[in-house]
Write a protein that holds these residues in place. Structure first.
Motif, PDB file in Angstrom:
ATOM      1  N   THR A 414     -56.709 -48.053   5.195  1.00 42.24           N
ATOM      2  CA  THR A 414     -57.316 -49.475   5.062  1.00 42.24           C
ATOM      3  C   THR A 414     -56.773 -50.327   6.014  1.00 42.24           C
ATOM      4  OG1 THR A 414     -58.041 -49.048   2.803  1.00 42.24           O
ATOM      5  CG2 THR A 414     -57.792 -51.461   3.409  1.00 42.24           C
ATOM      6  N   GLU A 415     -55.420 -50.218   6.194  1.00 43.66           N
ATOM      7  CA  GLU A 415     -54.924 -51.370   7.144  1.00 43.66           C
ATOM      8  C   GLU A 415     -55.124 -50.989   8.529  1.00 43.66           C
ATOM      9  OE1 GLU A 415     -49.902 -51.972   8.516  1.00 43.66           O
ATOM     10  OE2 GLU A 415     -50.530 -51.013   6.759  1.00 43.66           O
ATOM     11  N   ASP A 416     -55.469 -49.778   9.021  1.00 45.82           N
ATOM     12  CA  ASP A 416     -55.973 -49.329  10.374  1.00 45.82           C
ATOM     13  C   ASP A 416     -57.450 -49.900  10.763  1.00 45.82           C
ATOM     14  OD1 ASP A 416     -53.485 -48.140  10.763  1.00 45.82           O
ATOM     15  OD2 ASP A 416     -54.240 -46.129  10.534  1.00 45.82           O
ATOM     16  N   ILE A 417     -58.382 -49.732   9.472  1.00 44.18           N
ATOM     17  CA  ILE A 417     -59.576 -50.039   9.639  1.00 44.18           C
ATOM     18  C   ILE A 417     -59.586 -51.869   9.882  1.00 44.18           C
ATOM     19  CG2 ILE A 417     -61.963 -50.319   8.509  1.00 44.18           C
ATOM     20  CD1 ILE A 417     -61.084 -47.658   7.356  1.00 44.18           C
ATOM     21  N   PHE A 418     -59.041 -52.178   9.117  1.00 44.46           N
ATOM     22  CA  PHE A 418     -58.817 -53.738   9.160  1.00 44.46           C
ATOM     23  C   PHE A 418     -58.345 -54.238  10.514  1.00 44.46           C
ATOM     24  CE2 PHE A 418     -57.229 -57.962   8.231  1.00 44.46           C
ATOM     25  CZ  PHE A 418     -58.496 -58.888   7.922  1.00 44.46           C
ATOM     26  N   GLY A 419     -57.246 -53.804  10.848  1.00 47.23           N
ATOM     27  CA  GLY A 419     -56.543 -54.134  11.936  1.00 47.23           C
ATOM     28  C   GLY A 419     -57.441 -53.833  13.248  1.00 47.23           C
ATOM     29  N   LEU A 420     -58.186 -52.598  13.342  1.00 47.69           N
ATOM     30  CA  LEU A 420     -59.170 -52.494  14.410  1.00 47.69           C
ATOM     31  C   LEU A 420     -60.204 -53.689  14.442  1.00 47.69           C
ATOM     32  CD1 LEU A 420     -59.175 -48.833  14.549  1.00 47.69           C
ATOM     33  CD2 LEU A 420     -58.415 -50.083  16.258  1.00 47.69           C
ATOM     34  N   TRP A 421     -60.494 -53.922  13.167  1.00 46.84           N
ATOM     35  CA  TRP A 421     -61.806 -54.862  13.061  1.00 46.84           C
ATOM     36  C   TRP A 421     -61.175 -56.422  13.536  1.00 46.84           C
ATOM     37  CZ3 TRP A 421     -66.460 -56.754  12.946  1.00 46.84           C
ATOM     38  CH2 TRP A 421     -66.681 -57.895  12.250  1.00 46.84           C
ATOM     39  N   ALA A 422     -60.111 -56.662  13.180  1.00 46.48           N
ATOM     40  CA  ALA A 422     -59.371 -58.073  13.489  1.00 46.48           C
ATOM     41  C   ALA A 422     -59.111 -58.122  14.895  1.00 46.48           C
ATOM     42  CB  ALA A 422     -58.223 -58.222  12.717  1.00 46.48           C
ATOM     43  N   GLU A 423     -58.811 -56.904  15.773  1.00 48.55           N
ATOM     44  CA  GLU A 423     -58.663 -56.875  17.250  1.00 48.55           C
ATOM     45  C   GLU A 423     -59.837 -57.260  17.887  1.00 48.55           C
ATOM     46  OE1 GLU A 423     -57.501 -53.631  20.410  1.00 48.55           O
ATOM     47  OE2 GLU A 423     -56.522 -53.525  18.316  1.00 48.55           O
ATOM     48  N   PHE A 424     -60.943 -56.422  17.092  1.00 47.31           N
ATOM     49  CA  PHE A 424     -62.242 -56.694  17.841  1.00 47.31           C
ATOM     50  C   PHE A 424     -62.887 -58.087  17.761  1.00 47.31           C
ATOM     51  CE2 PHE A 424     -66.972 -56.579  17.000  1.00 47.31           C
ATOM     52  CZ  PHE A 424     -67.280 -56.134  18.112  1.00 47.31           C
ATOM     53  N   CYS A 425     -62.480 -58.888  16.505  1.00 49.49           N
ATOM     54  CA  CYS A 425     -63.106 -60.197  16.401  1.00 49.49           C
ATOM     55  C   CYS A 425     -62.462 -61.016  17.389  1.00 49.49           C
ATOM     56  CB  CYS A 425     -62.846 -60.551  14.910  1.00 49.49           C
ATOM     57  SG  CYS A 425     -63.846 -59.492  13.767  1.00 49.49           S
ATOM     58  N   MET A 426     -61.197 -60.970  17.678  1.00 55.25           N
ATOM     59  CA  MET A 426     -60.489 -61.602  18.689  1.00 55.25           C
ATOM     60  C   MET A 426     -61.294 -61.435  20.019  1.00 55.25           C
ATOM     61  SD  MET A 426     -57.810 -63.215  17.116  1.00 55.25           S
ATOM     62  CE  MET A 426     -56.781 -63.735  18.534  1.00 55.25           C
ATOM     63  N   SER A 427     -61.799 -60.445  20.254  1.00 50.28           N
ATOM     64  CA  SER A 427     -61.908 -60.165  21.739  1.00 50.28           C
ATOM     65  C   SER A 427     -62.753 -58.861  22.122  1.00 50.28           C
ATOM     66  CB  SER A 427     -60.736 -60.161  22.748  1.00 50.28           C
ATOM     67  OG  SER A 427     -61.274 -60.033  24.201  1.00 50.28           O
ATOM     68  N   PRO A 428     -64.123 -59.395  21.402  1.00 52.66           N
ATOM     69  CA  PRO A 428     -65.180 -57.870  21.408  1.00 52.66           C
ATOM     70  C   PRO A 428     -65.304 -57.495  22.775  1.00 52.66           C
ATOM     71  CG  PRO A 428     -66.044 -59.649  20.395  1.00 52.66           C
ATOM     72  CD  PRO A 428     -64.811 -60.563  20.876  1.00 52.66           C
ATOM     73  N   GLY A 429     -65.356 -58.245  23.829  1.00 52.13           N
ATOM     74  CA  GLY A 429     -65.666 -57.753  25.076  1.00 52.13           C
ATOM     75  C   GLY A 429     -64.670 -56.984  25.851  1.00 52.13           C
ATOM     76  N   SER A 430     -63.320 -57.145  25.374  1.00 49.19           N
ATOM     77  CA  SER A 430     -62.127 -56.365  25.993  1.00 49.19           C
ATOM     78  C   SER A 430     -61.512 -55.537  24.827  1.00 49.19           C
ATOM     79  CB  SER A 430     -61.176 -57.379  26.462  1.00 49.19           C
ATOM     80  OG  SER A 430     -60.640 -58.333  25.543  1.00 49.19           O
ATOM     81  N   PHE A 431     -62.123 -55.014  23.757  1.00 44.77           N
ATOM     82  CA  PHE A 431     -61.657 -54.329  22.787  1.00 44.77           C
ATOM     83  C   PHE A 431     -61.498 -52.944  23.390  1.00 44.77           C
ATOM     84  CE2 PHE A 431     -62.137 -50.707  19.700  1.00 44.77           C
ATOM     85  CZ  PHE A 431     -61.309 -51.329  18.682  1.00 44.77           C
ATOM     86  N   ALA A 432     -59.864 -52.198  23.170  1.00 44.35           N
ATOM     87  CA  ALA A 432     -59.590 -51.201  23.706  1.00 44.35           C
ATOM     88  C   ALA A 432     -59.830 -49.980  22.924  1.00 44.35           C
ATOM     89  CB  ALA A 432     -58.090 -51.249  23.999  1.00 44.35           C
ATOM     90  N   GLU A 433     -60.679 -49.051  23.508  1.00 43.61           N
ATOM     91  CA  GLU A 433     -61.232 -47.993  22.425  1.00 43.61           C
ATOM     92  C   GLU A 433     -60.039 -47.080  22.055  1.00 43.61           C
ATOM     93  OE1 GLU A 433     -63.091 -44.701  25.227  1.00 43.61           O
ATOM     94  OE2 GLU A 433     -64.238 -46.864  25.271  1.00 43.61           O
ATOM     95  N   ARG A 434     -60.208 -46.553  21.119  1.00 37.79           N
ATOM     96  CA  ARG A 434     -59.451 -45.395  20.673  1.00 37.79           C
ATOM     97  C   ARG A 434     -60.327 -43.834  20.368  1.00 37.79           C
ATOM     98  NH1 ARG A 434     -57.769 -50.620  20.244  1.00 37.79           N
ATOM     99  NH2 ARG A 434     -55.729 -50.955  19.113  1.00 37.79           N
ATOM    100  N   PRO A 435     -60.118 -43.143  21.448  1.00 38.13           N
ATOM    101  CA  PRO A 435     -60.764 -41.967  21.510  1.00 38.13           C
ATOM    102  C   PRO A 435     -61.007 -41.251  20.194  1.00 38.13           C
ATOM    103  CG  PRO A 435     -59.524 -41.927  23.364  1.00 38.13           C
ATOM    104  CD  PRO A 435     -59.004 -43.038  22.519  1.00 38.13           C
TER     105      PRO A 435
END
Length: 715
Positions: A414-435
């Motif tokens: 849950t923490e990881d999912i929310f953390g990735l979502w929060a990171e994406f919301c901050m800067s959708p265009g520069s989101f660093a993918e996790r393979p």
């Protein structure tokens, strides 16, 4: 049935007092003062639970009945005359009153109990933070349900609440109702509800759940600090349960204003559209009669009129209409909604208008009633001017979270999912993918022919040499464990019980059924209720179903159907029932027979499944199941189909069983059970071996695993 009293069968008595069913049969034969049956049939008599408890205590027979276990048994007994939600609603009202007034004395007679519940209801609906929908439900449900068995249940609940917090006890009853009757498809597991409330945003002003079921998402939202929590639910009894669950937090001054309406939100929205800050919900799944004809020209279909097969997309558009511009929607969706061709036009519009912000694929098996991984869709309503910036869509894949999952492991996910979502919301265009785990995809890359929104199809191939080697070690250890247990079973010689086999008499299962030793439930052609079915709708739910494929493959109940839950017309499977598919592919050489365990209990038999329920004082279930699977049993009960489909047809009523003392049957049954366990081990060994081979191949190919877009290797 005696008014006000809970009833039990012989098998249920045995479970309650910790003895074998044969002991209860012996008590009935040996002791003339054993309570007489008060209901049921000659083949399956039912006894007054209170009388049995008093007799067991006086005789010192068996173990004292645990009050909590007695409560659950009384709950199950009442559900023979009332639905699970109706029963929960009445017990919940009592427990809520005891939650607020621990010293209150609970009467035992029906009239006084009725007055007690009316007073409790008035106090509940008179609270300032309770909305008009709850008061309206109370007016419609003004007369408490005090049918057969209910007074006994309420007294038992009051007794247990003296040592268990009423709020915890009510939640335990809700979980018990789920586990024994098969919950609705919209029974949202607590872990998912908590994640949905987290993704819906920080507790702002108003969150709405338009299809709340028993209210798990509402509870999660209240815990997150939302100030107004509103909901609708078309099943009035489930809506009442949801309102009661929320009310247990009312003692806390920070608890939210709550309002729950019992009505269909698609047809009659109870709350003004365009006002809510967020919507979090699980839409009804696969509802072909959602109202297309009546709602075809509804203004809520901004992204297209939903086809009849796309009820989930109708609910998604209603949710978008419910929130304010830029309001957020979190929907728990079936995976088919992400890729069904009939919904591609609406999905295309949702993507083009940047309404879809993220899709999360959840772990498989998180909810026992969903065989496939569920998806969370995170959406955002377009701005008032209709112009939204073109932003990527975030795809997260958590399907492979290992099993079994403990609370800590799910908390990390849950923490990881929310953390990735929060990171994406901050800067959708520069989101660093996790393979293999997370990736932001341009809307242009999604607008193919079918507009598929399944996360795994949009994520790069993920390869980790360390993880692959760890997986191989785990599979190797699992293979060795299976081999060792299989070796132990095969090295112990079969022990044939002493019996005079030459002079044994034989009776068919059909003859045993005529004598009451076995109850045979013949397969049904279909479980699905038609629109003109006369079965009362309050007695039908979406429930787990054991299919013929489940029996053939050795798996747990995987089907879901809208079934009649009347215990007389359509009783669920019990532990130690013998389950037999009436048809199997021709490659299945012998009939299949499974003795039901905990995983099957509470599910319903699917079409083409026989249910044999032996009286264990006369017939051992493992002996019966084992004899069905022998070569001689196959010769008696199975025949090849004459059709081109090449099916094996099975009728277990034709099986001829030797008439043996039940103790001798049990010794044979123990050997058959050992053979059944060996068959399960060999099946697991085959599946694990396939995984081991596949993992080895993937490890060898890992360094060359390339991504779909550009051929880069993700390591």
């Amino acid at each position: 049935m005696v008014a006000g009293r809970a009833e039990v069968t012989s098998a249920e008595i045995a479970r309650l007092v910790g003895v074998k069913p044969a002991a209860v049969s012996n008590w009935r034969r040996r002791y003339s003062d054993f309570p007489a049956p008060v209901g049921g049939t000659d083949r399956s008599p039912r006894f007054d639970l209170t009388e049995v408890e008093e007799w067991v205590t006086a005789r010192g027979a068996g173990e004292p009945i645990d009050p909590r276990r007695r409560l659950f048994q009384a709950f199950d007994s009442v559900r023979g005359t009332a639905s699970g939600n109706q029963t929960l609603g009445t017990v919940g009202l009592l427990l809520l009153h005891l939650h607020r007034h621990p010293a209150a004395a609970v009467p035992s007679d029906s009239d006084s109990l009725g007055a007690f519940l009316v007073d409790a209801e008035r106090e509940f609906t008179g609270k300032k933070r309770v909305g008009p929908g709850i008061a309206d439900m109370a007016a419609r449900l003004r007369q408490p349900n005090l049918g057969a068995g209910m007074p006994d249940l309420l007294v038992a609940a009051a007794e247990v609440s003296q040592n268990t917090a009423p709020a915890s006890l009510f939640e335990a009853l809700v979980r018990h109702a789920d586990s024994t009757a098969g919950p609705s498809l919209r029974t949202v597991p607590r872990e998912i509800a908590d994640l949905m409330a987290l993704l819906a945003g920080d507790g702002a002003t108003e969150l709405v759940d338009p299809a709340c079921g028993r209210g798990q998402v509402l509870i999660a939202a209240a815990n997150r600090g939302w100030r107004r929590v509103r909901a609708q639910e078309r099943d009035p009894d489930a809506a009442w349960v949801a309102a009661l669950r929320l009310a247990f937090a009312d003692a806390d001054r920070s608890s939210p204003y709550t309002d729950v309406h019992a009505d269909d939100a698609l047809h009659r929205p109870a709350f003004p559209l365009g006002r809510a800050d967020a919507v979090a919900f699980a839409p009804p799944v696969g509802d072909r009669n959602w109202g297309l004809e009546e709602l075809e020209h509804d203004p809520r279909w901004v992204h297209g009129v939903p086809p009849r097969l796309e009820s989930e997309l109708a609910w998604v558009q209603h949710a978008l209409a419910q929130v304010r511009p830029r309001g957020r929607v979190v929907a728990l969706m079936p995976p088919a909604a992400a890729e069904r061709p009939s919904g591609r036009r609406i999905r295309r519009s949702l993507v083009q208008e940047s309404v879809v912000r993220a899709v999360v694929s959840l772990p498989t098996g998180l909810s026992a009633y969903h065989a496939l991984p569920l998806h969370l869709w995170i959406l955002e309503r377009s701005a008032e001017d209709g112009v939204s910036p073109s932003t990527p869509v975030l795809f997260l894949d958590w399907e492979d979270l290992s099993e079994p999952r403990d609370e800590q492991e799910w908390a990390r996910a849950t923490e990881d999912i929310f953390g990735l979502w929060a990171e994406f919301c901050m800067s959708p265009g520069s989101f660093a993918e996790r393979p293999g785990r997370a990736r932001a995809v341009s809307p242009l890359d999604l607008l193919g022919e079918d507009v598929v929104l399944t996360p795994r199809l949009h994520l790069p191939v993920r390869f980790s040499a360390q993880e692959s080697e760890e997986r191989l070690v785990s599979l190797r250890n699992r293979t060795e464990q299976l081999l060792e247990e299989s070796r132990e079973l095969t090295t112990v010689p079969i022990t044939l019980p002493d019996s005079d086999r030459g002079s044994a008499q034989f009776l068919t299962v059909e003859q045993l059924a005529e004598r009451g030793a076995v109850t045979v439930r013949r397969p049904q052609a279909s479980l699905r209720l038609s629109d003109d079915d006369s079965t009362p709708r309050h007695g039908a739910v979406d429930a787990r179903v054991l299919t013929t494929d489940d029996l053939i493959e050795g798996s747990s109940p995987s089907g879901t159907e809208h079934v009649d839950i009347d215990p007389m017309r359509n009783p669920p499977i019990r532990e130690r029932d013998v389950l037999v598919p009436a048809a199997a592919p021709a490659w299945v050489r012998r009939p299949i027979a499974r003795v039901a365990g905990e995983e099957e209990a509470g599910a319903y038999p699917g079409p083409n499944v026989y249910v044999l329920r032996p009286d264990e004082a006369a017939v051992d279930p493992w002996f019966l199941a084992g004899m069905l699977t022998t070569g001689e049993g196959a010769r008696q009960v199975a025949r090849a189909s004459s059709s081109s489909h090449r099916m094996l047809r099975v009728d277990p009523r034709r099986l001829s069983l030797p008439v043996l003392p039940v103790e001798t049957q049990r010794r044979y049954g123990a050997e058959f059970r050992r053979v059944a366990r060996l068959a399960d081990l060999l099946r697991s060994l085959h599946e694990t071996g396939d995984e081991f081979v596949d993992a080895t191949r993937d490890l060898l190919n890992g360094p060359f695993a390339s991504r779909r877009d550009g051929g880069r290797t993700a390591v």
